[in-house]
Design an enzyme around this catalytic site. Sequence first.
Site, mmCIF file in Angstrom:
data_model
loop_
_atom_site.group_PDB
_atom_site.id
_atom_site.type_symbol
_atom_site.label_atom_id
_atom_site.label_comp_id
_atom_site.label_asym_id
_atom_site.label_seq_id
_atom_site.Cartn_x
_atom_site.Cartn_y
_atom_site.Cartn_z
ATOM 1 N N GLN A 15 -89.686 48.691 5.486
ATOM 2 C CA GLN A 15 -90.341 49.000 4.570
ATOM 3 C C GLN A 15 -91.718 48.391 4.571
ATOM 4 O O GLN A 15 -91.873 47.585 5.297
ATOM 5 C CB GLN A 15 -89.786 49.123 3.094
ATOM 6 N N GLY A 16 -92.675 48.761 3.605
ATOM 7 C CA GLY A 16 -94.026 48.057 3.700
ATOM 8 C C GLY A 16 -94.763 48.057 4.857
ATOM 9 O O GLY A 16 -94.721 48.976 5.602
ATOM 10 N N GLY A 18 -94.102 46.387 7.599
ATOM 11 C CA GLY A 18 -93.510 46.586 8.938
ATOM 12 C C GLY A 18 -93.408 48.041 9.508
ATOM 13 O O GLY A 18 -93.563 48.385 10.544
ATOM 14 N N ASN A 91 -92.874 39.983 11.230
ATOM 15 C CA ASN A 91 -93.488 40.468 10.073
ATOM 16 C C ASN A 91 -92.773 39.999 8.832
ATOM 17 O O ASN A 91 -93.219 39.935 7.640
ATOM 18 C CB ASN A 91 -93.760 41.990 10.228
ATOM 19 N N TYR A 151 -95.236 29.564 -0.558
ATOM 20 C CA TYR A 151 -95.598 30.758 0.409
ATOM 21 C C TYR A 151 -97.005 30.432 0.787
ATOM 22 O O TYR A 151 -97.078 30.755 2.286
ATOM 23 C CB TYR A 151 -95.939 31.913 -0.891
ATOM 24 N N ALA A 153 -97.895 27.209 1.903
ATOM 25 C CA ALA A 153 -97.684 26.611 2.964
ATOM 26 C C ALA A 153 -97.062 27.173 4.140
ATOM 27 O O ALA A 153 -97.394 26.961 5.410
ATOM 28 C CB ALA A 153 -96.579 25.238 2.417
ATOM 29 N N VAL A 186 -101.541 43.738 -0.414
ATOM 30 C CA VAL A 186 -101.419 45.247 0.052
ATOM 31 C C VAL A 186 -100.150 45.664 -0.923
ATOM 32 O O VAL A 186 -99.435 45.089 -1.291
ATOM 33 C CB VAL A 186 -100.821 45.012 1.336
ATOM 34 N N THR A 188 -97.352 46.884 -1.653
ATOM 35 C CA THR A 188 -95.958 46.901 -1.087
ATOM 36 C C THR A 188 -95.068 46.266 -2.086
ATOM 37 O O THR A 188 -95.616 45.612 -3.207
ATOM 38 C CB THR A 188 -95.575 46.107 0.033
HETATM 39 N N1 LIG Z 1 -97.986 42.864 0.502
HETATM 40 C C1 LIG Z 1 -98.897 41.988 0.508
HETATM 41 O O1 LIG Z 1 -99.735 41.780 -0.348
HETATM 42 C C2 LIG Z 1 -99.027 41.165 1.722
HETATM 43 C C3 LIG Z 1 -97.913 40.853 2.635
HETATM 44 N N2 LIG Z 1 -98.034 39.909 3.793
HETATM 45 C C4 LIG Z 1 -96.758 39.655 4.618
HETATM 46 O O2 LIG Z 1 -96.631 40.772 5.110
HETATM 47 C C5 LIG Z 1 -95.418 40.896 5.400
HETATM 48 C C6 LIG Z 1 -94.537 42.044 5.143
HETATM 49 O O3 LIG Z 1 -94.567 42.090 3.592
HETATM 50 P P1 LIG Z 1 -94.438 43.392 2.764
HETATM 51 O O4 LIG Z 1 -94.143 44.627 3.612
HETATM 52 O O5 LIG Z 1 -95.528 43.317 1.845
HETATM 53 O O6 LIG Z 1 -93.177 43.173 2.084
HETATM 54 P P2 LIG Z 1 -92.141 44.231 1.611
HETATM 55 O O7 LIG Z 1 -91.057 43.412 0.435
HETATM 56 O O8 LIG Z 1 -92.231 45.429 1.414
HETATM 57 O O9 LIG Z 1 -91.071 44.221 3.157
HETATM 58 C C7 LIG Z 1 -90.361 43.051 3.706
HETATM 59 C C8 LIG Z 1 -89.564 43.674 4.697
HETATM 60 O O10 LIG Z 1 -88.752 42.489 5.231
HETATM 61 C C9 LIG Z 1 -87.417 42.542 5.180
HETATM 62 N N3 LIG Z 1 -86.858 41.131 5.226
HETATM 63 C C10 LIG Z 1 -86.792 40.373 4.170
HETATM 64 N N4 LIG Z 1 -86.237 39.083 4.400
HETATM 65 C C11 LIG Z 1 -85.462 39.472 5.656
HETATM 66 C C12 LIG Z 1 -84.783 38.587 6.492
HETATM 67 N N5 LIG Z 1 -84.072 37.519 6.166
HETATM 68 N N6 LIG Z 1 -84.368 39.229 7.826
HETATM 69 C C13 LIG Z 1 -84.945 40.451 8.224
HETATM 70 N N7 LIG Z 1 -85.740 40.921 7.294
HETATM 71 C C14 LIG Z 1 -86.039 40.674 6.045
HETATM 72 C C15 LIG Z 1 -87.100 43.271 3.846
HETATM 73 O O11 LIG Z 1 -85.924 43.660 3.780
HETATM 74 C C16 LIG Z 1 -88.261 44.309 4.183
HETATM 75 O O12 LIG Z 1 -88.018 45.556 4.709
HETATM 76 C C17 LIG Z 1 -94.684 39.612 5.048
HETATM 77 O O13 LIG Z 1 -94.770 38.573 5.843
HETATM 78 C C18 LIG Z 1 -95.655 39.136 3.848
HETATM 79 O O14 LIG Z 1 -95.728 37.759 3.454
HETATM 80 C C19 LIG Z 1 -99.268 39.192 3.887
HETATM 81 C C20 LIG Z 1 -100.321 39.613 2.994
HETATM 82 C C21 LIG Z 1 -100.211 40.323 1.984
HETATM 83 C C1 LIG Z 2 -96.531 35.367 -3.371
HETATM 84 C C2 LIG Z 2 -96.427 36.881 -2.995
HETATM 85 C C3 LIG Z 2 -97.666 37.228 -2.096
HETATM 86 C C4 LIG Z 2 -98.438 38.304 -1.928
HETATM 87 C C5 LIG Z 2 -98.742 38.729 -0.590
HETATM 88 C C6 LIG Z 2 -99.940 38.102 -0.250
HETATM 89 O O1 LIG Z 2 -99.814 37.224 0.819
HETATM 90 C C7 LIG Z 2 -101.261 38.247 -0.846
HETATM 91 C C8 LIG Z 2 -102.299 37.267 -0.626
HETATM 92 C C9 LIG Z 2 -103.561 37.565 -1.194
HETATM 93 C C10 LIG Z 2 -104.594 36.654 -1.167
HETATM 94 C C11 LIG Z 2 -104.348 35.327 -0.481
HETATM 95 C C12 LIG Z 2 -104.951 34.259 -1.637
HETATM 96 C C13 LIG Z 2 -105.511 33.241 -1.192
HETATM 97 C C14 LIG Z 2 -106.839 33.116 -0.435
HETATM 98 C C15 LIG Z 2 -107.603 32.302 -0.419
HETATM 99 C C16 LIG Z 2 -108.692 31.887 0.127
HETATM 100 C C17 LIG Z 2 -108.833 32.643 1.351
HETATM 101 C C18 LIG Z 2 -110.007 32.198 2.068
HETATM 102 C C19 LIG Z 2 -110.489 33.176 3.002
HETATM 103 C C20 LIG Z 2 -111.679 32.814 3.907
HETATM 104 O O2 LIG Z 2 -112.939 33.116 3.601
HETATM 105 O O3 LIG Z 2 -111.723 32.006 4.651
#
Ligand SMILES: NC(=O)C1=CN([C@@H]2O[C@H](COP(=O)(O)OP(=O)(O)OC[C@H]3O[C@@H](n4cnc5c(N)ncnc54)[C@H](O)[C@@H]3O)[C@@H](O)[C@H]2O)C=CC1
Ligand SMILES: CCCCCC(=O)/C=C/C=C\C/C=C\C/C=C\CCCC(=O)O
Length: 277
Positions: A15-16, A18, A91, A151, A153, A186, A188
């Site tokens: 989902q999301g 991925g 991802n 998160y 870190a 994003v 999700t």
């Molecule tokens: N949604 C956002 O705002 C942002 C998300 N990200 C990153 O993008 C990546 C994807 O996140 P989203 O799609 O937003 O989240 P999501 O929660 O919609 O999807 C995450 C997926 O990873 C799977 N998953 C979780 N734990 C797992 C495990 N132990 N083994 C295998 N699969 C596992 C879940 O089942 C799910 O399908 C993550 O690494 C997240 O940190 C990065 C920046 C922003």
């Molecule tokens: C804990 C839930 C996480 C939600 C998903 C996620 O990863 C969202 C992140 C959004 C923003 C990141 C927060 C802080 C960024 C701070 C500074 C960035 C500086 C970038 C630059 O200009 O160099």
Amino acid sequence: MAVNGKIALVTGAAQGLGRGFCEILLKNGAKVALLDVNKEVGNDLKASLDKEFGPDHTLFLTCDVTSEDQLSDAYQKTLEKFGKIDIVCNNAGIANERDWEKAVAVNLVAVVRSTYLALQHMKKQNGGQGGLIVNIASMAGLGPLLTSPVYTATKHGVVGFSRALAEASEACDFGVRLKVLCPTFVRTAIISTLSSEEYMGLFSCLHGFTEQMIGMFGMLEVPQVAEAFLQLVVEEGKNGSVLMVTPEITSYVEFPKSPTDVLSGNPSPSAPGSSPQ
Ligand SMILES: NC(=O)C1=CN([C@@H]2O[C@H](COP(=O)(O)OP(=O)(O)OC[C@H]3O[C@@H](n4cnc5c(N)ncnc54)[C@H](O)[C@@H]3O)[C@@H](O)[C@H]2O)C=CC1
Ligand SMILES: CCCCCC(=O)/C=C/C=C\C/C=C\C/C=C\CCCC(=O)O
């Protein structure tokens, strides 16, 4: 790298983001191994992708990335089905400041483990054909997300690990490039955890700050991030590059001069893609 005909492995694929990455790879002619811990949602996705792309284009594997056995088994099954792996996208990620050790295990330890498995299968010295690893970090890998110190870190860890390994891979001539994607918020399922006391623990009282940050950085939709991911995959070179994505701008991040630059006499800062590989 041209995507057509390539074999990709994506974790957290059900989902999301991925799912978005898998769909854009399939639309551009790749075959994809979909790894996810959520069997039900993964099977539903596989059924829907079968209708659009045909059953031979994907393989769904139930895999908890924190399990060493399940992860290496998934790589093995992908090789048995498709014969090679060209692209790996690490991802899978979670937000959990309460069970922070789980967050470290999923977001960082499993990314390291999967990256090393990918290297083992793709590097030229093991008979592999080289390839590309895209690790999904976050803008929280570039600066602090104050509701989520652990998160933050883990995502800084993904950025640092990938940049260091990119240089090491080049120095060792593995033929494998590494890149990092850093999106802002994003739309999700993970976003809902930001307002959940169950996941935010000590920091759920800071929810208002997150609202402010979302107001400041904006909220992306999955297809926008999938386009940025495709750009990373398709662009040649740029080993070790980190691509930041916001609703307004998608741009490579410039880091301060690294010790490697100093040692190699490179006068410019550590510009992404400065290496020719
Ligand atoms: N949604 C956002 O705002 C942002 C998300 N990200 C990153 O993008 C990546 C994807 O996140 P989203 O799609 O937003 O989240 P999501 O929660 O919609 O999807 C995450 C997926 O990873 C799977 N998953 C979780 N734990 C797992 C495990 N132990 N083994 C295998 N699969 C596992 C879940 O089942 C799910 O399908 C993550 O690494 C997240 O940190 C990065 C920046 C922003
Ligand atoms: C804990 C839930 C996480 C939600 C998903 C996620 O990863 C969202 C992140 C959004 C923003 C990141 C927060 C802080 C960024 C701070 C500074 C960035 C500086 C970038 C630059 O200009 O160099």
